[in-house]
Design a protein around this motif. Structure first.
Motif, mmCIF file in Angstrom:
data_model
loop_
_atom_site.group_PDB
_atom_site.id
_atom_site.type_symbol
_atom_site.label_atom_id
_atom_site.label_comp_id
_atom_site.label_asym_id
_atom_site.label_seq_id
_atom_site.Cartn_x
_atom_site.Cartn_y
_atom_site.Cartn_z
ATOM 1 N N ILE B 37 22.871 -19.348 14.827
ATOM 2 C CA ILE B 37 21.801 -18.669 14.086
ATOM 3 C C ILE B 37 20.730 -18.182 15.063
ATOM 4 O O ILE B 37 20.295 -17.028 15.006
ATOM 5 N N CYS B 38 20.329 -19.051 15.994
ATOM 6 C CA CYS B 38 19.314 -18.682 16.996
ATOM 7 C C CYS B 38 19.774 -17.498 17.838
ATOM 8 O O CYS B 38 19.002 -16.576 18.098
ATOM 9 N N ASP B 39 21.037 -17.534 18.274
ATOM 10 C CA ASP B 39 21.569 -16.452 19.102
ATOM 11 C C ASP B 39 21.497 -15.122 18.365
ATOM 12 O O ASP B 39 21.078 -14.110 18.929
ATOM 13 N N ALA B 40 21.923 -15.139 17.101
ATOM 14 C CA ALA B 40 21.905 -13.902 16.308
ATOM 15 C C ALA B 40 20.475 -13.380 16.187
ATOM 16 O O ALA B 40 20.219 -12.194 16.401
ATOM 17 N N LEU B 41 19.537 -14.279 15.887
ATOM 18 C CA LEU B 41 18.140 -13.876 15.712
ATOM 19 C C LEU B 41 17.540 -13.374 17.021
ATOM 20 O O LEU B 41 16.814 -12.375 17.030
ATOM 21 N N ALA B 42 17.877 -14.047 18.129
ATOM 22 C CA ALA B 42 17.341 -13.647 19.433
ATOM 23 C C ALA B 42 17.814 -12.237 19.793
ATOM 24 O O ALA B 42 17.141 -11.517 20.527
ATOM 25 N N GLU B 45 19.245 -9.665 15.285
ATOM 26 C CA GLU B 45 20.097 -9.582 14.102
ATOM 27 C C GLU B 45 19.464 -10.447 13.002
ATOM 28 O O GLU B 45 18.914 -11.500 13.294
ATOM 29 N N VAL B 57 13.998 -10.755 11.788
ATOM 30 C CA VAL B 57 13.091 -10.603 12.914
ATOM 31 C C VAL B 57 12.239 -9.367 12.664
ATOM 32 O O VAL B 57 12.756 -8.308 12.337
#
Lengths: 93, 98
Positions: B37-42, B45, B57
Motif C-alpha cells: 500500500i505504501c509503495d503504491a501511494l509513494a 497511485e 495522494v
C-alpha cells in the motif's frame, strides 16, 4: 490500486500461498481494523498511520440548495492520520 | 469510546487465527500488505479497498503559513499529502454498534 489488485500483487510475491489464503489475509486485516473502530478503539500502525474515530454531536444543518433547516443526528466518523515515515516517503524528492 | 489501541501484533494474530500459517509468516504478510500500500501511494497511485475506504495522494501548493507562537510568516513548501476517505459501508458499520 484496488483491493483485488493488491491481492494479485501479494499472490505474485508469495507463489507458495493459495490465492484464497491471500484473499483471506487482506480481508482479515481490513475487517480487524473496522471491528476495532466500531468498538471505539484506535489502530496504530507505525510508519503507516493511525486510524481512530471521532464523535460528532447532533447539529442543525442546512440544505445548501434550498436553505431549509435539517436535523443532523450525532454520529461517529472514522479518521486517519498519516504516519511519519509514509508522509516523508510521499515527499522524498 | 473504549480507548484500546490495536497494533500490528493484533492484526498478525487475527491473520494467524484466520489462515493456517505460522505466527512468523502471518506477521510478515501483514507487513507486506502495508508495504504494498505504501509503495503504491509513494508512486502517487491511489489505493481503493472496497467496503473499507480509499487512500489518495493530493498535491498541495505553496502557501504562507504563520508560526502561531511568534506570529512570524513562514512559507509552507508545496507537498504531497495523503487523504483517507472511509467508505459508506465502514461509516455505517461504525455507527451501528454503539
Amino acid at each position: 490500486m484496488t483491493k483485488s489488485e493488491l491481492i494479485l500483487r501479494l499472490a505474485e510475491a508469495n507463489p507458495h500461498l493459495f490465492h484464497r489464503d491471500v484473499e483471506r489475509i487482506v480481508t482479515t486485516i481490513f475487517d480487524e481494523i473496522s471491528e476495532a473502530l466500531a468498538r471505539g478503539d484506535r489502530v496504530e500502525l507505525r510508519g503507516f498511520g493511525a486510524f481512530s474515530v471521532k464523535q460528532r454531536d447532533a447539529r442543525t444543518g442546512r440544505n445548501p440548495r434550498t436553505g431549509e433547516s435539517v436535523a443532523v443526528i450525532d454520529k461517529i466518523v472514522p479518521f486517519f492520520k498519516t504516519g511519519k515515515l509514509l508522509r516523508e516517503r510521499l515527499n522524498a524528492d | 469510546m473504549s480507548g484500546q489501541t490495536i497494533t500490528r501484533a493484533d492484526l498478525s494474530e487475527a491473520v494467524y487465527q484466520q489462515v493456517g500459517l505460522s505466527r512468523n509468516e502471518s506477521a510478515a504478510l501483514v507487513e507486506t500488505v502495508l508495504d504494498e500500500i505504501c509503495d503504491a501511494l509513494a508512486q502517487g497511485e491511489s489505493v481503493k479497498i472496497s467496503s473499507f475506504g480509499s487512500f489518495a495522494v493530493r498535491q498541495k501548493g505553496q502557501r504562507i503559513g504563520r508560526n502561531p507562537k511568534t506570529g512570524e510568516e513562514v512559507p509552507i513548501l508545496p507537498r504531497r499529502v495523503l487523504v483517507f476517505r472511509a467508505s459508506h459501508v465502514l461509516r455505517e458499520f461504525i455507527n451501528k454498534r454503539q
